[in-house]
Scaffold this motif. Structure first.
Motif, PDB file in Angstrom:
ATOM      1  N   ARG A  36      27.318  34.784  49.718  1.00 37.06           N
ATOM      2  CA  ARG A  36      28.314  34.255  48.798  1.00 37.06           C
ATOM      3  C   ARG A  36      28.746  35.284  47.765  1.00 37.06           C
ATOM      4  NH1 ARG A  36      31.183  30.533  50.414  1.00 37.06           N
ATOM      5  NH2 ARG A  36      31.682  29.952  48.264  1.00 37.06           N
ATOM      6  N   ALA A  37      28.112  36.443  47.746  1.00 36.34           N
ATOM      7  CA  ALA A  37      28.407  37.448  46.730  1.00 36.34           C
ATOM      8  C   ALA A  37      29.777  38.070  46.951  1.00 36.34           C
ATOM      9  CB  ALA A  37      27.337  38.533  46.742  1.00 36.34           C
ATOM     10  N   ALA A  38      30.268  38.771  45.919  1.00 31.58           N
ATOM     11  CA  ALA A  38      31.588  39.396  45.986  1.00 31.58           C
ATOM     12  C   ALA A  38      31.693  40.396  47.134  1.00 31.58           C
ATOM     13  CB  ALA A  38      31.901  40.080  44.658  1.00 31.58           C
ATOM     14  N   SER A  39      30.574  40.975  47.543  1.00 26.39           N
ATOM     15  CA  SER A  39      30.582  41.933  48.655  1.00 26.39           C
ATOM     16  C   SER A  39      31.191  41.349  49.918  1.00 26.39           C
ATOM     17  CB  SER A  39      29.151  42.375  48.979  1.00 26.39           C
ATOM     18  OG  SER A  39      28.603  43.139  47.945  1.00 26.39           O
ATOM     19  N   TRP A  40      31.052  40.032  50.106  1.00 28.11           N
ATOM     20  CA  TRP A  40      31.437  39.420  51.379  1.00 28.11           C
ATOM     21  C   TRP A  40      32.642  38.494  51.246  1.00 28.11           C
ATOM     22  CZ3 TRP A  40      29.003  42.913  53.479  1.00 28.11           C
ATOM     23  CH2 TRP A  40      27.696  43.262  53.103  1.00 28.11           C
ATOM     24  N   GLY A  41      33.313  38.522  50.087  1.00 28.84           N
ATOM     25  CA  GLY A  41      34.498  37.694  49.904  1.00 28.84           C
ATOM     26  C   GLY A  41      35.693  38.467  49.393  1.00 28.84           C
ATOM     27  N   ASN A  42      35.600  39.787  49.400  1.00 24.48           N
ATOM     28  CA  ASN A  42      36.677  40.605  48.845  1.00 24.48           C
ATOM     29  C   ASN A  42      37.810  40.779  49.854  1.00 24.48           C
ATOM     30  OD1 ASN A  42      36.154  43.179  50.448  1.00 24.48           O
ATOM     31  ND2 ASN A  42      34.151  42.850  49.491  1.00 24.48           N
ATOM     32  N   ALA A  43      38.783  41.599  49.494  1.00 28.67           N
ATOM     33  CA  ALA A  43      39.981  41.752  50.328  1.00 28.67           C
ATOM     34  C   ALA A  43      39.787  42.726  51.484  1.00 28.67           C
ATOM     35  CB  ALA A  43      41.155  42.203  49.469  1.00 28.67           C
ATOM     36  N   GLY A  44      38.614  43.325  51.605  1.00 32.23           N
ATOM     37  CA  GLY A  44      38.373  44.247  52.702  1.00 32.23           C
ATOM     38  C   GLY A  44      39.093  45.579  52.564  1.00 32.23           C
ATOM     39  N   HIS A  45      39.649  45.855  51.397  1.00 26.33           N
ATOM     40  CA  HIS A  45      40.514  47.011  51.167  1.00 26.33           C
ATOM     41  C   HIS A  45      39.695  48.205  50.699  1.00 26.33           C
ATOM     42  CE1 HIS A  45      43.902  49.391  50.037  1.00 26.33           C
ATOM     43  NE2 HIS A  45      43.895  49.096  48.748  1.00 26.33           N
ATOM     44  N   ILE A  46      39.796  49.343  51.383  1.00 28.25           N
ATOM     45  CA  ILE A  46      39.196  50.594  50.914  1.00 28.25           C
ATOM     46  C   ILE A  46      40.244  51.262  50.032  1.00 28.25           C
ATOM     47  CG2 ILE A  46      38.078  52.752  51.577  1.00 28.25           C
ATOM     48  CD1 ILE A  46      36.584  50.253  52.507  1.00 28.25           C
ATOM     49  N   ALA A  47      40.128  51.041  48.723  1.00 29.45           N
ATOM     50  CA  ALA A  47      41.218  51.294  47.775  1.00 29.45           C
ATOM     51  C   ALA A  47      41.128  52.698  47.185  1.00 29.45           C
ATOM     52  CB  ALA A  47      41.194  50.239  46.676  1.00 29.45           C
ATOM     53  N   THR A  48      41.329  53.703  48.018  1.00 31.59           N
ATOM     54  CA  THR A  48      41.239  55.094  47.554  1.00 31.59           C
ATOM     55  C   THR A  48      42.333  55.438  46.548  1.00 31.59           C
ATOM     56  OG1 THR A  48      42.565  55.789  49.441  1.00 31.59           O
ATOM     57  CG2 THR A  48      40.180  55.859  49.712  1.00 31.59           C
ATOM     58  N   GLU A  49      43.375  54.609  46.481  1.00 34.54           N
ATOM     59  CA  GLU A  49      44.497  54.899  45.592  1.00 34.54           C
ATOM     60  C   GLU A  49      44.251  54.464  44.153  1.00 34.54           C
ATOM     61  OE1 GLU A  49      45.027  50.605  46.459  1.00 34.54           O
ATOM     62  OE2 GLU A  49      44.318  52.345  47.593  1.00 34.54           O
ATOM     63  N   GLN A  50      43.204  53.690  43.905  1.00 30.51           N
ATOM     64  CA  GLN A  50      43.013  53.091  42.582  1.00 30.51           C
ATOM     65  C   GLN A  50      42.198  54.003  41.673  1.00 30.51           C
ATOM     66  OE1 GLN A  50      41.848  48.958  42.811  1.00 30.51           O
ATOM     67  NE2 GLN A  50      43.447  48.502  44.304  1.00 30.51           N
ATOM     68  N   VAL A  51      42.757  55.173  41.420  1.00 32.35           N
ATOM     69  CA  VAL A  51      42.089  56.172  40.595  1.00 32.35           C
ATOM     70  C   VAL A  51      42.087  55.769  39.127  1.00 32.35           C
ATOM     71  CG1 VAL A  51      42.204  58.586  39.820  1.00 32.35           C
ATOM     72  CG2 VAL A  51      42.615  58.020  42.232  1.00 32.35           C
ATOM     73  N   ALA A  52      43.111  55.071  38.688  1.00 34.53           N
ATOM     74  CA  ALA A  52      43.217  54.694  37.279  1.00 34.53           C
ATOM     75  C   ALA A  52      42.329  53.498  36.984  1.00 34.53           C
ATOM     76  CB  ALA A  52      44.660  54.355  36.935  1.00 34.53           C
ATOM     77  N   GLY A 192      42.224  52.330  53.404  1.00 34.54           N
ATOM     78  CA  GLY A 192      41.683  51.761  54.633  1.00 34.54           C
ATOM     79  C   GLY A 192      41.332  50.296  54.494  1.00 34.54           C
ATOM     80  N   GLN A 193      40.700  49.778  55.524  1.00 34.83           N
ATOM     81  CA  GLN A 193      40.343  48.367  55.563  1.00 34.83           C
ATOM     82  C   GLN A 193      39.120  48.158  56.440  1.00 34.83           C
ATOM     83  OE1 GLN A 193      43.137  45.851  57.618  1.00 34.83           O
ATOM     84  NE2 GLN A 193      41.716  44.116  57.594  1.00 34.83           N
ATOM     85  N   VAL A 298      43.062  34.998  58.191  1.00 36.01           N
ATOM     86  CA  VAL A 298      43.894  35.674  57.193  1.00 36.01           C
ATOM     87  C   VAL A 298      43.458  35.171  55.826  1.00 36.01           C
ATOM     88  CG1 VAL A 298      46.232  36.075  56.323  1.00 36.01           C
ATOM     89  CG2 VAL A 298      45.836  35.901  58.776  1.00 36.01           C
ATOM     90  N   GLN A 299      43.417  36.085  54.865  1.00 32.88           N
ATOM     91  CA  GLN A 299      42.900  35.750  53.535  1.00 32.88           C
ATOM     92  C   GLN A 299      43.898  36.186  52.467  1.00 32.88           C
ATOM     93  OE1 GLN A 299      38.703  36.798  52.404  1.00 32.88           O
ATOM     94  NE2 GLN A 299      39.725  38.175  50.981  1.00 32.88           N
ATOM     95  N   ALA A 300      44.119  35.328  51.479  1.00 37.43           N
ATOM     96  CA  ALA A 300      44.913  35.663  50.298  1.00 37.43           C
ATOM     97  C   ALA A 300      43.980  35.637  49.087  1.00 37.43           C
ATOM     98  CB  ALA A 300      46.050  34.666  50.110  1.00 37.43           C
ATOM     99  N   ALA A 301      44.007  36.703  48.286  1.00 36.58           N
ATOM    100  CA  ALA A 301      43.063  36.838  47.175  1.00 36.58           C
ATOM    101  C   ALA A 301      43.783  37.296  45.914  1.00 36.58           C
ATOM    102  CB  ALA A 301      41.959  37.834  47.541  1.00 36.58           C
ATOM    103  N   SER A 302      43.230  36.876  44.769  1.00 34.86           N
ATOM    104  CA  SER A 302      43.849  37.228  43.495  1.00 34.86           C
ATOM    105  C   SER A 302      42.908  36.862  42.347  1.00 34.86           C
ATOM    106  CB  SER A 302      45.186  36.492  43.331  1.00 34.86           C
ATOM    107  OG  SER A 302      45.870  36.924  42.174  1.00 34.86           O
ATOM    108  N   PHE A 303      43.390  37.122  41.119  1.00 34.02           N
ATOM    109  CA  PHE A 303      42.837  36.670  39.846  1.00 34.02           C
ATOM    110  C   PHE A 303      41.730  37.551  39.279  1.00 34.02           C
ATOM    111  CE2 PHE A 303      44.498  32.742  41.826  1.00 34.02           C
ATOM    112  CZ  PHE A 303      45.596  32.606  40.991  1.00 34.02           C
TER     113      PHE A 303
END
Length: 406
Positions: A36-52, A192-193, A298-303
């Motif tokens: 149930r932890a955030a590790s297994w409910g996230n968007a699956g996105h390898i967000a290399t662009e989020q440097v800021a 990546g994903q 398919v998953q939609a995530a936010s907030f």
């Protein structure tokens, strides 16, 4: 060495894999058998662009336009004020221009190695196909927001990722999927994903056990005796705290200052239906929502909701996600499963990775906020380097808990 890792989320598992691969005897102690932890409910996105880091001047400028009550993703519920009120002064300090520039440089140094580390980790797990490195899209519905958003991304430091104009054929494909006009879109490459978070967890656990690792499904009690850390009932030379939002209480037992907060996110998930299997994640920036195709869902995530990790979920957020899906005309439909999880976030939006200055055999790796999945594999390599007293691949000083005071 004998190593006990408290926490079996993605950071704990990757740390365990790196250590077991190096020949250490590792036990992961974790009671989240249901994942149930955030590790297994996230968007699956390898967000290399989020440097800021999100502790930034830009966040301060736009926060008043983004509250949940006005349709935005940010929520500071009054019922959680005792949890977030003390967090805000440190966040404001970290968002000052000089601190933000330092934080960006530090975070960028981690993100530089994130995708290669994941490629290596997926190969170790025997499942390289679970990692796709084909980027993602950002879409806008409003033309004015699109102009501002595109300009901001073109001006931003996006690390090893790159930006590309969406060609006409790509735009037509996206337009056929979305039931509203798309004002503009950008294609990122170099991000990546993970294609199936559950399969990733299974693969990592299997590969870890195959290397002699042990996973114990129980809660861990940290004790400090004679200047050394130990997990009650488990002998070890080294203890690693990688327990996500639970890390604060554990590290405070060892005398550390840990201003960590639960930054809660929500998702809805449904059968994949007609959603294309090979389509990278789509970020609908007007709505601060990311939509990801996994294996058969398919998953939609936010907030971004600051609260206690154990507070009841706010069903209005799931309702809004469902409304976004309907309004956008996306081709996935009820019944939806609903999930809420707590990202472990420190005020400067940098993780805590280091060796305790108080307890010689205590190592920590937590506080990865939105980038837990992204940075898990590279963090595992750093944990191994810390334990083996090897020079790490990046300067870990910015991630030392001492930045918050002894």
């Amino acid at each position: 060495m004998r190593v006990n890792i408290i926490g079996g989320g993605i950071v704990g598992l990757c740390s365990g894999m790196a250590l077991a691969e190096a020949g250490h005897r590792v036990t992961i102690i974790d009671d989240d058998a249901d994942r149930r932890a955030a590790s297994w409910g996230n968007a699956g996105h390898i967000a290399t662009e989020q440097v800021a880091p999100l502790a930034s001047p830009a966040s301060l400028r736009t926060a008043f336009r983004r509250p949940f009550a006005a349709g935005g993703p940010l929520d500071l519920p009054l019922s959680g004020v005792r949890h977030w009120l003390g967090f805000l002064p440190r966040f404001l300090a970290a968002a000052r221009p000089a601190a933000f520039r330092s934080g960006s440089a530090a975070l960028g140094s981690l993100l530089d190695g994130a995708l290669p580390a994941w490629q290596h980790m997926a190969a170790l797990a025997g499942k390289p196909m679970l990692l796709r490195a084909d980027g993602h899209y950002i879409l806008w519905e409003n033309a004015a927001i699109a102009r501002a958003g595109s300009a901001a991304w073109h001006a931003a430091d996006i690390g090893t990722a790159s930006l590309h104009t969406v060609e006409a054929a790509e735009m037509a494909r996206l337009a056929s999927l979305v039931g509203v006009p798309i004002a503009d879109a950008l294609r990122f490459q170099g991000s990546g994903q993970i294609t199936d978070l559950g399969a990733l967890a299974d693969a990592l656990e299997d590969a870890f056990r195959a290397r002699g690792g042990t996973i114990e499904r129980s809660s861990a009690r940290l004790a400090v005796d004679g200047g050394r850390a130990r997990v009650e009932g488990h002998d070890a030379d080294i203890v690693v705290v990688a327990a996500g939002v639970r890390s604060r209480a554990l590290m405070e037992q060892a005398g550390h200052v840990v201003p960590l907060i639960a930054e809660r996110g929500y998702h809805i998930r449904a059968a994949a239906g007609e959603w294309p299997a090979g389509l990278p994640p789509l970020v609908f920036e007007d709505r601060a929502m990311i939509v990801t195709r996994f294996a058969d869902t398919v998953q939609a995530a936010s907030f971004v909701e600051f609260h206690s990790p154990g507070a009841p979920p706010d069903p209005r957020k799931w309702d809004r996600l469902e409304r976004h899906v309907r309004e956008l005309g996306l081709p996935f439909a009820p019944p939806f499963t609903r999930w809420m999880g707590a990202r472990p976030t420190l005020p400067d939006y940098l993780p805590a990775i280091g060796r305790s200055r108080r307890i010689g055999n205590l190592v920590y790796a937590f506080g990865h906020q939105h980038l837990g999945l992204t940075l898990a594999a590279v963090t595992g390599d750093l944990v191994r380097a810390l334990i083996e007293r090897e020079r790490p691949m990046v300067d870990l000083a910015p991630f030392d808990l001492a930045r918050f005071g002894e």
